[in-house]
Motif scaffolding. Structure first.
Motif, PDB file in Angstrom:
ATOM      1  N   ARG A 140       7.351 -16.153  17.840  1.00  0.00           N
ATOM      2  CA  ARG A 140       7.921 -17.478  18.114  1.00  0.00           C
ATOM      3  C   ARG A 140       7.108 -18.208  19.172  1.00  0.00           C
ATOM      4  O   ARG A 140       6.465 -17.583  20.016  1.00  0.00           O
ATOM      5  CB  ARG A 140       9.352 -17.358  18.632  1.00  0.00           C
ATOM      6  CG  ARG A 140      10.299 -16.670  17.691  1.00  0.00           C
ATOM      7  CD  ARG A 140      11.677 -16.626  18.289  1.00  0.00           C
ATOM      8  NE  ARG A 140      12.592 -15.827  17.487  1.00  0.00           N
ATOM      9  CZ  ARG A 140      13.901 -15.828  17.671  1.00  0.00           C
ATOM     10  NH1 ARG A 140      14.452 -16.568  18.608  1.00  0.00           N
ATOM     11  NH2 ARG A 140      14.667 -15.074  16.922  1.00  0.00           N
TER      12      ARG A 140
ATOM     13  N   THR B 291       7.547 -21.910  21.742  1.00  0.00           N
ATOM     14  CA  THR B 291       8.323 -23.068  22.171  1.00  0.00           C
ATOM     15  C   THR B 291       7.658 -23.724  23.370  1.00  0.00           C
ATOM     16  O   THR B 291       6.959 -23.066  24.142  1.00  0.00           O
ATOM     17  CB  THR B 291       9.777 -22.682  22.522  1.00  0.00           C
ATOM     18  OG1 THR B 291      10.516 -23.879  22.846  1.00  0.00           O
ATOM     19  CG2 THR B 291       9.827 -21.728  23.708  1.00  0.00           C
TER      20      THR B 291
ATOM     21  N   ILE C 180       9.771 -25.291  25.410  1.00  0.00           N
ATOM     22  CA  ILE C 180      10.990 -25.498  26.202  1.00  0.00           C
ATOM     23  C   ILE C 180      11.350 -24.214  26.964  1.00  0.00           C
ATOM     24  O   ILE C 180      11.626 -23.175  26.359  1.00  0.00           O
ATOM     25  CB  ILE C 180      12.156 -25.935  25.295  1.00  0.00           C
ATOM     26  CG1 ILE C 180      11.771 -27.210  24.523  1.00  0.00           C
ATOM     27  CG2 ILE C 180      13.429 -26.125  26.099  1.00  0.00           C
ATOM     28  CD1 ILE C 180      12.712 -27.557  23.401  1.00  0.00           C
TER      29      ILE C 180
ATOM     30  N   GLU D  44      14.707 -22.507  26.071  1.00  0.00           N
ATOM     31  CA  GLU D  44      14.688 -21.841  24.773  1.00  0.00           C
ATOM     32  C   GLU D  44      14.022 -20.470  24.887  1.00  0.00           C
ATOM     33  O   GLU D  44      14.494 -19.483  24.316  1.00  0.00           O
ATOM     34  CB  GLU D  44      13.960 -22.704  23.746  1.00  0.00           C
ATOM     35  CG  GLU D  44      14.046 -22.175  22.342  1.00  0.00           C
ATOM     36  CD  GLU D  44      13.600 -23.198  21.308  1.00  0.00           C
ATOM     37  OE1 GLU D  44      14.191 -23.177  20.212  1.00  0.00           O
ATOM     38  OE2 GLU D  44      12.673 -23.984  21.583  1.00  0.00           O
TER      39      GLU D  44
ATOM     40  N   THR E 275      16.501 -18.123  26.404  1.00  0.00           N
ATOM     41  CA  THR E 275      17.486 -17.717  25.398  1.00  0.00           C
ATOM     42  C   THR E 275      16.911 -16.676  24.456  1.00  0.00           C
ATOM     43  O   THR E 275      17.573 -15.675  24.143  1.00  0.00           O
ATOM     44  CB  THR E 275      17.982 -18.944  24.601  1.00  0.00           C
ATOM     45  OG1 THR E 275      18.624 -19.839  25.516  1.00  0.00           O
ATOM     46  CG2 THR E 275      18.954 -18.545  23.499  1.00  0.00           C
ATOM     47  N   TRP E 276      15.677 -16.872  24.012  1.00  0.00           N
ATOM     48  CA  TRP E 276      15.051 -15.890  23.116  1.00  0.00           C
ATOM     49  C   TRP E 276      14.917 -14.529  23.799  1.00  0.00           C
ATOM     50  O   TRP E 276      15.122 -13.496  23.166  1.00  0.00           O
ATOM     51  CB  TRP E 276      13.683 -16.371  22.660  1.00  0.00           C
ATOM     52  CG  TRP E 276      13.709 -17.525  21.705  1.00  0.00           C
ATOM     53  CD1 TRP E 276      14.791 -18.027  21.019  1.00  0.00           C
ATOM     54  CD2 TRP E 276      12.599 -18.325  21.333  1.00  0.00           C
ATOM     55  NE1 TRP E 276      14.399 -19.080  20.244  1.00  0.00           N
ATOM     56  CE2 TRP E 276      13.065 -19.294  20.413  1.00  0.00           C
ATOM     57  CE3 TRP E 276      11.255 -18.330  21.689  1.00  0.00           C
ATOM     58  CZ2 TRP E 276      12.228 -20.240  19.840  1.00  0.00           C
ATOM     59  CZ3 TRP E 276      10.425 -19.276  21.120  1.00  0.00           C
ATOM     60  CH2 TRP E 276      10.907 -20.218  20.202  1.00  0.00           C
TER      61      TRP E 276
END
Length: 151
Positions: A51, A53, A55, A58, A61-62
């Motif tokens: 993944r 991002t 952000i 985010e 959270t991951w």
């Protein structure tokens, strides 16, 4: 036996690989990087969750979602390495073996890049090997996971 799952998490501006400062980061794109990781995962008999991002929240959270789901984390926090106590706290909270990766050798660059909050939570840091550093990080992390399983 189930294949170990390793989260491969990438922070800001890595979606610009191949375009952004190729003299520093090379010409490989994010898609090329994902292929390097997928090939390494196949060779190592692990599954990856790749993944990217831009952000910070985010990414936090991951990391949190990895608890109870993943066996380890390979992370390139990019510029957040030098600024994000939130990433450090998330990594410490999940308690998974983590390898920090940087495509460039951050120690040959500006001094503000020499400090990483994330490194406090990492079992090791891979820097300066280009996108191949991810394959090396996956190898090291897989070896450590296997060693833990055998104890």
């Amino acid at each position: 036996m189930k294949r170990p799952l390793i989260a491969v998490l990438n922070g800001p501006n890595l979606n610009m690989l191949g375009l952004r400062q190729p003299d520093v980061y090379g010409h490989a794109t994010l898609d090329d990087l994902e292929q390097v990781c997928l090939q390494a995962a196949e060779r190592l008999d692990v599954t990856i969750d790749f993944r990217q991002t831009n952000i910070e929240g985010e990414l936090v959270t991951w990391i949190q979602e990895c608890r109870g789901r993943a066996d380890g984390i390979v992370i390139n926090p990019a510029a957040y390495s030098h600024t994000s106590i939130a990433l450090l706290d998330a990594l410490l909270a999940v308690g998974l073996p983590t390898v920090e990766v940087h495509i460039s050798n951050v120690f040959r660059r500006e001094t503000f890049r020499h400090h990483s909050y994330v490194s406090r939570a990492a079992i090791g840091v891979m820097a300066g090997f280009g996108v191949r550093g991810y394959a090396l990080a996956l190898q090291a992390l897989t070896d450590m996971i296997e060693d833990e399983d055998q104890q």
